[in-house]
Structure formats: structure tokens, C-alpha cells
Design an enzyme around this catalytic site. Structure first.
Site, PDB file in Angstrom:
ATOM      1  N   ARG A  83       9.303  43.998  49.234  1.00 13.63           N
ATOM      2  CA  ARG A  83       7.933  44.227  49.697  1.00 13.63           C
ATOM      3  C   ARG A  83       7.199  42.880  49.705  1.00 13.63           C
ATOM      4  O   ARG A  83       7.113  42.210  48.680  1.00 13.63           O
ATOM      5  CB  ARG A  83       7.227  45.221  48.766  1.00 13.63           C
ATOM      6  CG  ARG A  83       5.766  45.436  49.104  1.00 13.63           C
ATOM      7  CD  ARG A  83       5.116  46.489  48.201  1.00 13.63           C
ATOM      8  NE  ARG A  83       3.690  46.514  48.469  1.00 13.63           N
ATOM      9  CZ  ARG A  83       2.756  46.045  47.652  1.00 13.63           C
ATOM     10  NH1 ARG A  83       3.090  45.538  46.474  1.00 13.63           N
ATOM     11  NH2 ARG A  83       1.480  46.081  47.993  1.00 13.63           N
ATOM     12  N   HIS A 127      -3.154  41.474  51.673  1.00  9.98           N
ATOM     13  CA  HIS A 127      -3.126  41.297  50.228  1.00  9.98           C
ATOM     14  C   HIS A 127      -4.164  40.230  49.869  1.00  9.98           C
ATOM     15  O   HIS A 127      -3.833  39.172  49.338  1.00  9.98           O
ATOM     16  CB  HIS A 127      -1.727  40.906  49.764  1.00  9.98           C
ATOM     17  CG  HIS A 127      -1.481  41.149  48.313  1.00  9.98           C
ATOM     18  ND1 HIS A 127      -0.377  41.826  47.826  1.00  9.98           N
ATOM     19  CD2 HIS A 127      -2.195  40.807  47.210  1.00  9.98           C
ATOM     20  CE1 HIS A 127      -0.425  41.877  46.500  1.00  9.98           C
ATOM     21  NE2 HIS A 127      -1.520  41.248  46.110  1.00  9.98           N
ATOM     22  N   GLU A 172      -4.315  47.266  47.127  1.00  9.80           N
ATOM     23  CA  GLU A 172      -5.375  47.310  46.123  1.00  9.80           C
ATOM     24  C   GLU A 172      -6.766  46.999  46.671  1.00  9.80           C
ATOM     25  O   GLU A 172      -7.404  46.009  46.287  1.00  9.80           O
ATOM     26  CB  GLU A 172      -5.045  46.373  44.965  1.00  9.80           C
ATOM     27  CG  GLU A 172      -3.765  46.729  44.252  1.00  9.80           C
ATOM     28  CD  GLU A 172      -3.490  45.879  43.020  1.00  9.80           C
ATOM     29  OE1 GLU A 172      -2.571  46.251  42.263  1.00  9.80           O
ATOM     30  OE2 GLU A 172      -4.199  44.872  42.805  1.00  9.80           O
ATOM     31  N   ASN A 298       0.165  51.126  42.410  1.00 14.56           N
ATOM     32  CA  ASN A 298       0.370  50.001  41.493  1.00 14.56           C
ATOM     33  C   ASN A 298      -0.217  50.380  40.139  1.00 14.56           C
ATOM     34  O   ASN A 298      -1.376  50.799  40.063  1.00 14.56           O
ATOM     35  CB  ASN A 298      -0.322  48.740  42.002  1.00 14.56           C
ATOM     36  CG  ASN A 298       0.241  48.243  43.319  1.00 14.56           C
ATOM     37  OD1 ASN A 298       1.268  48.732  43.787  1.00 14.56           O
ATOM     38  ND2 ASN A 298      -0.415  47.272  43.908  1.00 14.56           N
ATOM     39  N   TYR A 300      -0.575  49.066  35.995  1.00 16.49           N
ATOM     40  CA  TYR A 300      -0.387  48.052  34.962  1.00 16.49           C
ATOM     41  C   TYR A 300      -0.939  48.467  33.601  1.00 16.49           C
ATOM     42  O   TYR A 300      -0.441  48.031  32.569  1.00 16.49           O
ATOM     43  CB  TYR A 300      -1.054  46.737  35.380  1.00 16.49           C
ATOM     44  CG  TYR A 300      -0.365  46.053  36.525  1.00 16.49           C
ATOM     45  CD1 TYR A 300       0.768  45.281  36.318  1.00 16.49           C
ATOM     46  CD2 TYR A 300      -0.827  46.187  37.833  1.00 16.49           C
ATOM     47  CE1 TYR A 300       1.417  44.646  37.371  1.00 16.49           C
ATOM     48  CE2 TYR A 300      -0.190  45.562  38.893  1.00 16.49           C
ATOM     49  CZ  TYR A 300       0.928  44.792  38.654  1.00 16.49           C
ATOM     50  OH  TYR A 300       1.573  44.181  39.694  1.00 16.49           O
ATOM     51  N   GLU A 355       3.983  48.364  42.670  1.00 15.23           N
ATOM     52  CA  GLU A 355       3.881  47.258  41.716  1.00 15.23           C
ATOM     53  C   GLU A 355       3.847  47.816  40.301  1.00 15.23           C
ATOM     54  O   GLU A 355       3.157  48.797  40.024  1.00 15.23           O
ATOM     55  CB  GLU A 355       2.622  46.411  41.909  1.00 15.23           C
ATOM     56  CG  GLU A 355       2.615  45.494  43.097  1.00 15.23           C
ATOM     57  CD  GLU A 355       1.361  44.634  43.145  1.00 15.23           C
ATOM     58  OE1 GLU A 355       0.782  44.322  42.065  1.00 15.23           O
ATOM     59  OE2 GLU A 355       0.943  44.271  44.261  1.00 15.23           O
ATOM     60  N   TRP A 409      -3.546  34.226  41.227  1.00 15.61           N
ATOM     61  CA  TRP A 409      -4.963  34.338  41.576  1.00 15.61           C
ATOM     62  C   TRP A 409      -5.843  33.442  40.706  1.00 15.61           C
ATOM     63  O   TRP A 409      -5.559  32.259  40.589  1.00 15.61           O
ATOM     64  CB  TRP A 409      -5.381  35.805  41.581  1.00 15.61           C
ATOM     65  CG  TRP A 409      -4.493  36.651  42.442  1.00 15.61           C
ATOM     66  CD1 TRP A 409      -3.645  37.646  42.040  1.00 15.61           C
ATOM     67  CD2 TRP A 409      -4.292  36.534  43.865  1.00 15.61           C
ATOM     68  NE1 TRP A 409      -2.943  38.160  43.111  1.00 15.61           N
ATOM     69  CE2 TRP A 409      -3.317  37.507  44.250  1.00 15.61           C
ATOM     70  CE3 TRP A 409      -4.837  35.710  44.861  1.00 15.61           C
ATOM     71  CZ2 TRP A 409      -2.898  37.671  45.563  1.00 15.61           C
ATOM     72  CZ3 TRP A 409      -4.417  35.866  46.177  1.00 15.61           C
ATOM     73  CH2 TRP A 409      -3.458  36.838  46.513  1.00 15.61           C
TER      74      TRP A 409
END
Length: 462
Positions: A83, A127, A172, A298, A300, A355, A409
Site C-alpha cells: 500500500r 496522504h 486519515e 488504521n 494505533y 495501518e 511528519w
């Protein structure tokens, strides 16, 4: 105690897809090559004080020049799928107008390299790296950006749609809106929570317009969107904490899910916003509510909601990651089962975990990186996905974040999520123990799949 590797591998459906994920600005580099124009992340990262280590993505992992090597790593891991995202300003420098054929050729070469290795390509259109030229026209606060995005999506689908397993519109959008416009933590660095709401609407509108535009191309790629999601757990059983947790879930998960699957925003979240600056045209919700072929999730961490001052913090029994995030695997199965129960009768499509991963302060010891905590993290989250599948959730694949250490980032190069260690000076790639473990896990899965009577061994996702 976690299940043994082979036992865990047998808990997944035979056609389950295993892959890794990356994004363009985080790995490509070649910021000023091949006709690429600046994105908002070029501008943001070159602004003093925005990135923790004062770095930028000008070179990153140099994937633009090293993609053949990186595809070889994916193949050597034995994975089904990759991806990746497209740099919009690489293929359309101004975000509208002429296409940059040199940029298009890069993605054509990448997809061909994946195809040659029998790795299915999953493309993400956005993204977070909006062309700077569009930002100068108002960015995502300008409704016209949604129209430009749909034209971009149509072109990418027309060119590549039959060579791709899937195309995701956005990755996201919560982050684009809330971190880019709400608190200014991400590009373009705007601090205006009310503007963030309007941006979130324009992102969803652009998603709907893009799905419509891509459907008209009649290509084989499955179409969907990728949302970051979490459970919202009250810190205590107090009425205040429970109400705050319900609102957190509404303003984050349901804020993006409800327009897509219900055709409206959640009333609990709407009740707390200034509607005078939140503009929704009459036809917008119908546009947003397009049928999709898959939903990417995603995950986390969970939201741990406390109304006390100072707020209560979670116990974090399994510790925290190098990002400071609580490790909470059971939140993933709870999230997936909850989403399934809430939206299964509203057109919820098959789900991919697009993710999931862990930042670790990896240390190079000779030519090795011993990241046992990441291996434990992966095992525990795989187990939670298996638990959700057993509970009836239609989950088709898992993409680990990330293939490579990369430009993380606003953390710059200080945080490492990769299965593969990157020496940013030499650009050497070194497999971590987690990469070796993941390869062994996938081999166990594939061995079980091929030995199961009457089961297809095709890598083609359903």
C-alpha cells in the site's frame, strides 16, 4: 502468553492479504526532481520550528531512486500486497491543469515492478500532501479543492485502475482536518478548530465526488477510503466521563463513518459545534454516501477519556510506544466488532487493517536491530484481528506500518516505525528482527494455506 507463530497464522482466512504500507512524502524524496512541485509538507517542513529535529522530506528514504530495491524487500518478506500513496504534486504540479508525465511514469514503473514480483498494488490518492498551489487558493477550506481532487482521482483511475487491487481516496482525513487545521501540528499549520470542521466536510465531499468519478471509469480496482479509528473509553464510570467518551467517539469515528454510511453527521457531535461556520450544501450528503468496496481502518491506540483535572491516565500495562502512545491491542478487536455491529446493515463493506504498527527507539547493534517489543506488539494485534474475524467481522487483510523507517511528519527522523531500518546518511536498508519474524509468520500462513484442501492459494484478494 501469546499463541505460537504457526498456531496464530492458522487463525486467518485462506485468502487473507498480508502487506506493508508507506506514504509518498515520508519515503520518496526527489522533492525537486521529475517535474514535481512543492506540496504543503514541503512548505511546512522548511518552516523553522515545525519539525522536531528541523529536518524535511527532501530526500527521506530516496525511494524515488531506490524503489526497485524496496520492492525486492517486499518480495523477500513474502508479502501479498503493498500500500503506497501518490504525491499529487508529482503527477499534477498545480493540483489542476496539466499532468506531469514524468511523475506518472514513476508510478507506472513502481506498479510494474510490483506486478513482476506478484505483489498487488494498493494505491492511496491523498496522504496529506496537498499541492502548495492549491493551498494558495485556500486549500481544503476552499470547496473547489474537492472538485480538483475528483478530477485527479478520475485520471489516476483511468490510467492505473486495471493494474491496482484497490484505490483509497483519503488516508486519515481526521488528521488532515484536526491536526492540519485544528491545532496546527501538521501541514498547513492552521490553528482554527471551527475551520477544521469545514475542512472535514470538504474532505468527505471530495471522497464522494472521487468515488463517483472513478466508478465511471469501469476499472477493476476496488474503491474505498482509509479512516483512523479508536475506541473511546471513559476513565471512570462517572456520568461525566461516560458522556465525554461518547462525545469523543461521535466527533472522531462516527463523524466520518455516519456521512458515508448513514448520509448525515452524528447529532451528538453536531450539538456542540458552531453551525454558522459549517456549510453543507443540500446535495452534499447524498454525494458523500457513495457505496464503497472496502473500508480501510488504521489503529494505533484508544482514546482514554477523563474529565478530571488533571486528567486520569491509562495504566498502560503493556507500556507505551516511542510516540508516547499506550499499547492497547484489545482496543482493536473491540473497535472492529463495534463497527461491524453498528454499520453491518448500512452497507459496511469488507475491512482491511491498512495501518497498525509501533515506533521503537531502535538501536543498530553491528548489523542487527533487536526489536522484540515490536514483535510482541505485532503478535498481540494479529491475535485481536483474528478474534474479530472469529466474531464475524469481514476482514480481508492487514498492512503493517511501515515497510521502512521514514520521515515521521512533525517528528522528523526521530521516530522509527519500520520493519526495515534505514541509515539516512548511507540509505542502507537493514532488516530488523521484526522483519525476520514477519517473514516467518507469513511463510507459516502460506504453508497452511497451500496445504488446506479445497482452498484457493491465489494471492488475488476477494
Amino acid at each position: 502468553m501469546m499463541p505460537e507463530q504457526d498456531t496464530l497464522a492458522h487463525k486467518f482466512p485462506a485468502k487473507f492479504v498480508w502487506g506493508v504500507a508507506t506514504s509518498a512524502y515520508q519515503i520518496e524524496g526527489a522533492a525537486n526532481e521529475g517535474g514535481r512541485a512543492p506540496s504543503i509538507w514541503d512548505t511546512f517542513s522548511h518552516t523553522p520550528g515545525k519539525i522536531l529535529d528541523q529536518s524535511n522530506g527532501d530526500v527521506a528514504c530516496d525511494h524515488y531512486h531506490r524503489y526497485v530495491e524496496d520492492v525486492e524487500h517486499i518480495a523477500n518478506l513474502g508479502l501479498d500486497a503493498y500500500r503506497f500513496s501518490v504525491s499529487w504534486s508529482r503527477v499534477q504540479p498545480d493540483g489542476c491543469g496539466e499532468w506531469n508525465e514524468e511523475g506518472m511514469a514513476f508510478y507506472a514503473r513502481l506498479i510494474e515492478a510490483l506486478t513482476q514480483k506478484n505483489i498487488r498494488a494498493h494505491m492511496t490518492l491523498y496522504h496529506w500532501d496537498l499541492p502548495q498551489a492549491l493551498q494558495e487558493q485556500g486549500g481544503w477550506l476552499n470547496r473547489d479543492t474537492a472538485v480538483h481532487f475528483a478530477r485527479y482521482a478520475q485520471e489516476m483511475a483511468a490510467r492505473f485502475g486495471d493494474q491496482l487491487a484497490s484505490i483509497a481516496t483519503h488516508n486519515e482525513p481526521w488528521c488532515t482536518a484536526n491536526l492540519g487545521y485544528g491545532n496546527g501540528q501538521f501541514a498547513p499549520g492552521v490553528v482554527d478548530p471551527v475551520a477544521a470542521l469545514q475542512v472535514s466536510h470538504h474532505l468527505l465531499l471530495s471522497h464522494g465526488l472521487a468515488i463517483q468519478a472513478m466508478r465511471k471509469q469501469n476499472k477493476s480496482a476496488k474503491l474505498g477510503i482509509v479512516l483512523n479509528q479508536w475506541t473511546a473509553d471513559p476513565a471512570t464510570d462517572s456520568e461525566e466521563d461516560r458522556a465525554a467518551a461518547a462525545w469523543e467517539y461521535a466527533r472522531s469515528v462516527q463523524w466520518f463513518m455516519d456521512p458515508i454510511f448513514r448520509g448525515h453527521y452524528p447529532e451528538l457531535a453536531l450539538a456542540k459545534i458552531d453551525r454558522s461556520r459549517f456549510i453543507v450544501a443540500p446535495e452534499d450528503m447524498q454525494t458523500i454516501q457513495q457505496p464503497i468496496d472496502f473500508l480501510g481502518i488504521n489503529y494505533y491506540f484508544r482514546a482514554y477519556v477523563s474529565t478530571e483535572t488533571p486528567p486520569r491516565l491509562p495504566e498502560a500495562k503493556l507500556g507505551i510506544t516511542d510516540m508516547g502512545w499506550e499499547i492497547y491491542p484489545e482496543g482493536l478487536s473491540r473497535l472492529l466488532i463495534g463497527i461491524h455491529q453498528e454499520y453491518k446493515d448500512l452497507g459496511l463493506p469488507p475491512i482491511y487493517i491498512t495501518e497498525n504498527g509501533m515506533a521503537v527507539a531502535d538501536q543498530l547493534e553491528g548489523e542487527q536491530i533487536h526489536d522484540s517489543r515490536r514483535i510482541d506488539y505485532m503478535q498481540r494485534h494479529f491475535q485481536e484481528v483474528a478474534k474479530a474475524i472469529e466474531a464475524g467481522v469481514d476482514i480481508r487483510g492487514f498492512f503493517y506500518w511501515s515497510l521502512l523507517d521514514n520521515f515521521e511528519w512533525n517528528s522528523g527522523y526521530l521516530r522509527r516505525f519500520g520493519l526495515i531500518y534505514v541509515d539516512y546518511v548511507s540509505q542502507r536498508r537493514i532488516w530488523k528482527d521484526s522483519a525476520i519474524w514477519f517473514k516467518g509468520f507469513v511463510q507459516q500462513f502460506q504453508h497452511w494455506r497451500s496445504s488446506t484442501k479445497g482452498t484457493s492459494t491465489s494471492r488475488e484478494p476477494t
